[in-house]
Design a protein around this motif. Structure first.
Motif, PDB file in Angstrom:
ATOM      1  N   LYS A  74     -22.964  17.090  28.079  1.00 17.67           N
ATOM      2  CA  LYS A  74     -22.580  18.039  27.028  1.00 17.67           C
ATOM      3  C   LYS A  74     -21.396  17.515  26.232  1.00 17.67           C
ATOM      4  CE  LYS A  74     -19.804  20.878  30.218  1.00 17.67           C
ATOM      5  NZ  LYS A  74     -20.007  20.027  31.397  1.00 17.67           N
ATOM      6  N   GLU A  75     -21.172  18.126  25.097  1.00 25.96           N
ATOM      7  CA  GLU A  75     -20.083  17.738  24.211  1.00 25.96           C
ATOM      8  C   GLU A  75     -18.762  17.701  24.973  1.00 25.96           C
ATOM      9  OE1 GLU A  75     -18.908  16.913  20.081  1.00 25.96           O
ATOM     10  OE2 GLU A  75     -20.900  17.376  20.881  1.00 25.96           O
ATOM     11  N   GLY A  76     -18.053  16.576  24.848  1.00 28.52           N
ATOM     12  CA  GLY A  76     -16.736  16.442  25.462  1.00 28.52           C
ATOM     13  C   GLY A  76     -16.726  15.833  26.849  1.00 28.52           C
ATOM     14  N   ASP A  77     -17.887  15.603  27.444  1.00 27.38           N
ATOM     15  CA  ASP A  77     -17.948  15.000  28.782  1.00 27.38           C
ATOM     16  C   ASP A  77     -17.424  13.564  28.769  1.00 27.38           C
ATOM     17  OD1 ASP A  77     -18.913  17.084  30.274  1.00 27.38           O
ATOM     18  OD2 ASP A  77     -21.002  16.433  30.269  1.00 27.38           O
ATOM     19  N   VAL A  78     -16.831  13.166  29.895  1.00 23.64           N
ATOM     20  CA  VAL A  78     -16.494  11.761  30.140  1.00 23.64           C
ATOM     21  C   VAL A  78     -17.539  11.226  31.111  1.00 23.64           C
ATOM     22  CG1 VAL A  78     -14.771  10.136  31.002  1.00 23.64           C
ATOM     23  CG2 VAL A  78     -14.044  12.225  29.816  1.00 23.64           C
ATOM     24  N   VAL A  79     -18.282  10.218  30.675  1.00 23.81           N
ATOM     25  CA  VAL A  79     -19.433   9.709  31.419  1.00 23.81           C
ATOM     26  C   VAL A  79     -19.167   8.275  31.868  1.00 23.81           C
ATOM     27  CG1 VAL A  79     -21.908   9.212  31.325  1.00 23.81           C
ATOM     28  CG2 VAL A  79     -20.981  11.166  30.069  1.00 23.81           C
ATOM     29  N   LEU A  80     -19.587   7.955  33.086  1.00 21.92           N
ATOM     30  CA  LEU A  80     -19.488   6.602  33.620  1.00 21.92           C
ATOM     31  C   LEU A  80     -20.884   6.071  33.906  1.00 21.92           C
ATOM     32  CD1 LEU A  80     -17.839   4.225  34.828  1.00 21.92           C
ATOM     33  CD2 LEU A  80     -17.814   5.490  36.990  1.00 21.92           C
ATOM     34  N   ASP A  81     -21.191   4.895  33.357  1.00 18.74           N
ATOM     35  CA  ASP A  81     -22.486   4.249  33.559  1.00 18.74           C
ATOM     36  C   ASP A  81     -22.285   3.063  34.504  1.00 18.74           C
ATOM     37  OD1 ASP A  81     -25.013   3.181  33.430  1.00 18.74           O
ATOM     38  OD2 ASP A  81     -24.958   2.698  31.295  1.00 18.74           O
ATOM     39  N   VAL A 140     -11.713   2.367  37.490  1.00 19.67           N
ATOM     40  CA  VAL A 140     -11.687   3.720  36.926  1.00 19.67           C
ATOM     41  C   VAL A 140     -10.752   4.578  37.781  1.00 19.67           C
ATOM     42  CG1 VAL A 140     -13.076   5.749  36.329  1.00 19.67           C
ATOM     43  CG2 VAL A 140     -14.093   3.469  36.146  1.00 19.67           C
ATOM     44  N   GLU A 141      -9.999   5.476  37.138  1.00 25.13           N
ATOM     45  CA  GLU A 141      -9.045   6.324  37.843  1.00 25.13           C
ATOM     46  C   GLU A 141      -9.738   7.395  38.687  1.00 25.13           C
ATOM     47  OE1 GLU A 141      -6.427   8.057  35.021  1.00 25.13           O
ATOM     48  OE2 GLU A 141      -5.525   6.153  34.407  1.00 25.13           O
ATOM     49  N   ASP A 142      -9.042   7.849  39.713  1.00 17.57           N
ATOM     50  CA  ASP A 142      -9.534   8.956  40.546  1.00 17.57           C
ATOM     51  C   ASP A 142      -9.748  10.212  39.697  1.00 17.57           C
ATOM     52  OD1 ASP A 142      -8.982   7.140  42.521  1.00 17.57           O
ATOM     53  OD2 ASP A 142      -7.472   8.353  43.546  1.00 17.57           O
ATOM     54  N   ASN A 143     -10.768  10.981  40.052  1.00 18.21           N
ATOM     55  CA  ASN A 143     -10.969  12.326  39.490  1.00 18.21           C
ATOM     56  C   ASN A 143     -10.896  12.355  37.960  1.00 18.21           C
ATOM     57  OD1 ASN A 143     -10.859  13.399  42.255  1.00 18.21           O
ATOM     58  ND2 ASN A 143      -8.656  13.025  42.092  1.00 18.21           N
ATOM     59  N   SER A 144     -11.538  11.390  37.317  1.00 19.12           N
ATOM     60  CA  SER A 144     -11.439  11.278  35.856  1.00 19.12           C
ATOM     61  C   SER A 144     -12.773  11.382  35.127  1.00 19.12           C
ATOM     62  CB  SER A 144     -10.777   9.944  35.496  1.00 19.12           C
ATOM     63  OG  SER A 144     -11.569   8.850  35.966  1.00 19.12           O
ATOM     64  N   ILE A 145     -13.885  11.494  35.872  1.00 18.51           N
ATOM     65  CA  ILE A 145     -15.218  11.421  35.277  1.00 18.51           C
ATOM     66  C   ILE A 145     -15.977  12.734  35.473  1.00 18.51           C
ATOM     67  CG2 ILE A 145     -17.415  10.180  35.310  1.00 18.51           C
ATOM     68  CD1 ILE A 145     -15.083   8.478  34.317  1.00 18.51           C
ATOM     69  N   ASP A 146     -16.663  13.185  34.420  1.00 19.73           N
ATOM     70  CA  ASP A 146     -17.481  14.401  34.512  1.00 19.73           C
ATOM     71  C   ASP A 146     -18.893  14.116  35.025  1.00 19.73           C
ATOM     72  OD1 ASP A 146     -15.711  16.487  33.314  1.00 19.73           O
ATOM     73  OD2 ASP A 146     -15.806  15.150  31.569  1.00 19.73           O
ATOM     74  N   ALA A 147     -19.451  12.979  34.642  1.00 20.87           N
ATOM     75  CA  ALA A 147     -20.826  12.658  35.043  1.00 20.87           C
ATOM     76  C   ALA A 147     -20.988  11.158  35.214  1.00 20.87           C
ATOM     77  CB  ALA A 147     -21.816  13.175  34.006  1.00 20.87           C
ATOM     78  N   ILE A 148     -21.696  10.776  36.262  1.00 20.97           N
ATOM     79  CA  ILE A 148     -22.025   9.369  36.508  1.00 20.97           C
ATOM     80  C   ILE A 148     -23.531   9.192  36.382  1.00 20.97           C
ATOM     81  CG2 ILE A 148     -22.157   7.550  38.262  1.00 20.97           C
ATOM     82  CD1 ILE A 148     -19.507   8.495  39.342  1.00 20.97           C
ATOM     83  N   TYR A 168     -17.888   8.937  44.189  1.00 15.62           N
ATOM     84  CA  TYR A 168     -17.276  10.211  44.588  1.00 15.62           C
ATOM     85  C   TYR A 168     -15.790  10.227  44.230  1.00 15.62           C
ATOM     86  CZ  TYR A 168     -16.329  14.346  47.448  1.00 15.62           C
ATOM     87  OH  TYR A 168     -15.956  15.598  47.870  1.00 15.62           O
ATOM     88  N   ARG A 169     -15.127   9.109  44.447  1.00 17.08           N
ATOM     89  CA  ARG A 169     -13.682   9.018  44.176  1.00 17.08           C
ATOM     90  C   ARG A 169     -13.363   9.294  42.711  1.00 17.08           C
ATOM     91  NH1 ARG A 169     -10.541   5.291  41.842  1.00 17.08           N
ATOM     92  NH2 ARG A 169     -12.162   3.667  41.793  1.00 17.08           N
ATOM     93  N   VAL A 170     -14.128   8.721  41.808  1.00 15.88           N
ATOM     94  CA  VAL A 170     -13.777   8.803  40.387  1.00 15.88           C
ATOM     95  C   VAL A 170     -14.245  10.089  39.722  1.00 15.88           C
ATOM     96  CG1 VAL A 170     -13.758   6.293  40.220  1.00 15.88           C
ATOM     97  CG2 VAL A 170     -15.815   7.558  39.544  1.00 15.88           C
ATOM     98  N   LEU A 171     -15.184  10.803  40.349  1.00 12.78           N
ATOM     99  CA  LEU A 171     -15.666  12.052  39.767  1.00 12.78           C
ATOM    100  C   LEU A 171     -14.638  13.175  39.918  1.00 12.78           C
ATOM    101  CD1 LEU A 171     -19.433  12.347  40.790  1.00 12.78           C
ATOM    102  CD2 LEU A 171     -18.535  12.302  38.464  1.00 12.78           C
ATOM    103  N   LYS A 172     -14.590  14.044  38.907  1.00 14.85           N
ATOM    104  CA  LYS A 172     -13.799  15.268  39.007  1.00 14.85           C
ATOM    105  C   LYS A 172     -14.514  16.242  39.937  1.00 14.85           C
ATOM    106  CE  LYS A 172     -12.444  14.969  34.118  1.00 14.85           C
ATOM    107  NZ  LYS A 172     -12.569  15.643  32.792  1.00 14.85           N
ATOM    108  N   ALA A 173     -13.816  17.228  40.435  1.00 14.44           N
ATOM    109  CA  ALA A 173     -14.463  18.305  41.182  1.00 14.44           C
ATOM    110  C   ALA A 173     -15.470  18.981  40.259  1.00 14.44           C
ATOM    111  CB  ALA A 173     -13.421  19.310  41.654  1.00 14.44           C
TER     112      ALA A 173
END
Length: 258
Positions: A74-81, A140-148, A168-173
């Motif tokens: 969605k709009e505004g997400d931070v995504v990691l590929d 990538v920083e801890d807890n910084s990604i919305d979707a992988i 798991y480490r880099v994803l936000k709750a």
């Protein structure tokens, strides 16, 4: 093979593919029996609109699914590929998250990162960044990604447990994992497991589906779900191969970090 040897083989294979702009397996795409990137991508779930929406050279036909379509971006997400290659899925994700969002692609092959960066410049993508790094040790920083997302890459890793722990480490709750990958329905014949080409082609590194899902759960993920699965034509990639039919399955898996 030793882990270092496997990584060397995979890196060399994909470096060659980046330079040639074509598949890294003599029999076709890294994750398909066809050498035509467009047809491969159509087969695994991409639409004509998606294929036309990315810069020329971004789609090398290496995927075994379309994780972007199922990732609910969605709009505004931070995504990691993970294993972003020439940037195909990253660019599709960038269009979904918009200027308020961001996409980070990580790949261990310098040639692929350079190709993706070139494609980003050609396509004038300001919300996409490509980083050189290994998916077992994400830059990538801890807890910084919305979707992988990841497309037929994790099976190449000789240390999948660490890959999922890093994810798991880099994803936000509340962050989401959506991967397309190849797993085994039964053991592969010895000649495939020992094949250098098979490692580059995503086959020899595949593990049993139950084990794959278990590693995701062990990393801490919840709501682990196989969204879809289909058989993969191994016999089309290896001549005169017996005992491998129905051994490899293409799956799409979703999971959540609570």
């Amino acid at each position: 093979m030793e882990k270092k040897e496997i990584k060397k083989i995979v890196k060399e294979g994909y470096a060659k593919a980046a330079k040639q702009g074509s598949s890294c397996c003599s029999s076709g795409s890294c994750c398909s029996s066809s050498s035509n990137a467009w047809n491969v991508s159509k087969t695994v779930g991409y639409t004509d609109d998606e294929l036309n929406a990315v810069p020329e050279g971004a789609n090398l036909g290496f995927g075994c699914g379309n994780p972007v379509a199922l990732a609910s971006l969605k709009e505004g997400d931070v995504v990691l590929d993970l294993g972003s290659g020439a940037g195909f899925d990253a660019f599709l994700s960038a269009q979904r998250v918009g200027k308020a969002g961001k996409v980070i692609g990580v790949d261990m092959t310098p040639e692929m990162v350079a190709k993706a960066q070139e494609n980003a410049r050609k396509g004038h993508y300001s919300n996409v960044e490509f980083r050189l790094g290994e998916i077992e040790k994400l830059p990538v920083e801890d807890n910084s990604i919305d979707a992988i997302i990841s497309n037929c890459v994790i099976n190449l890793s000789p240390d999948k447990e660490t890959v999922f722990k890093e994810a798991y480490r880099v994803l936000k709750a509340g962050g989401r994992l959506m991967v397309s990958d190849l797993v085994l329905a039964k053991d592969l014949p010895k000649q495939i497991k020992e094949s250098v080409e098979a490692y580059v082609g995503c086959l020899a590194g595949a593990i049993k589906k139950d084990e794959y899902l278990k590693l995701i759960r062990m990393a801490g993920f919840e709501d682990v779900l196989v969204v879809s699965e289909s058989s993969y034509p191994v016999d089309a990639m290896f001549d005169n191969l017996k005992g491998a039919q129905d051994a490899v399955v293409s799956i799409k898996v979703s999971a959540v970090k609570i």
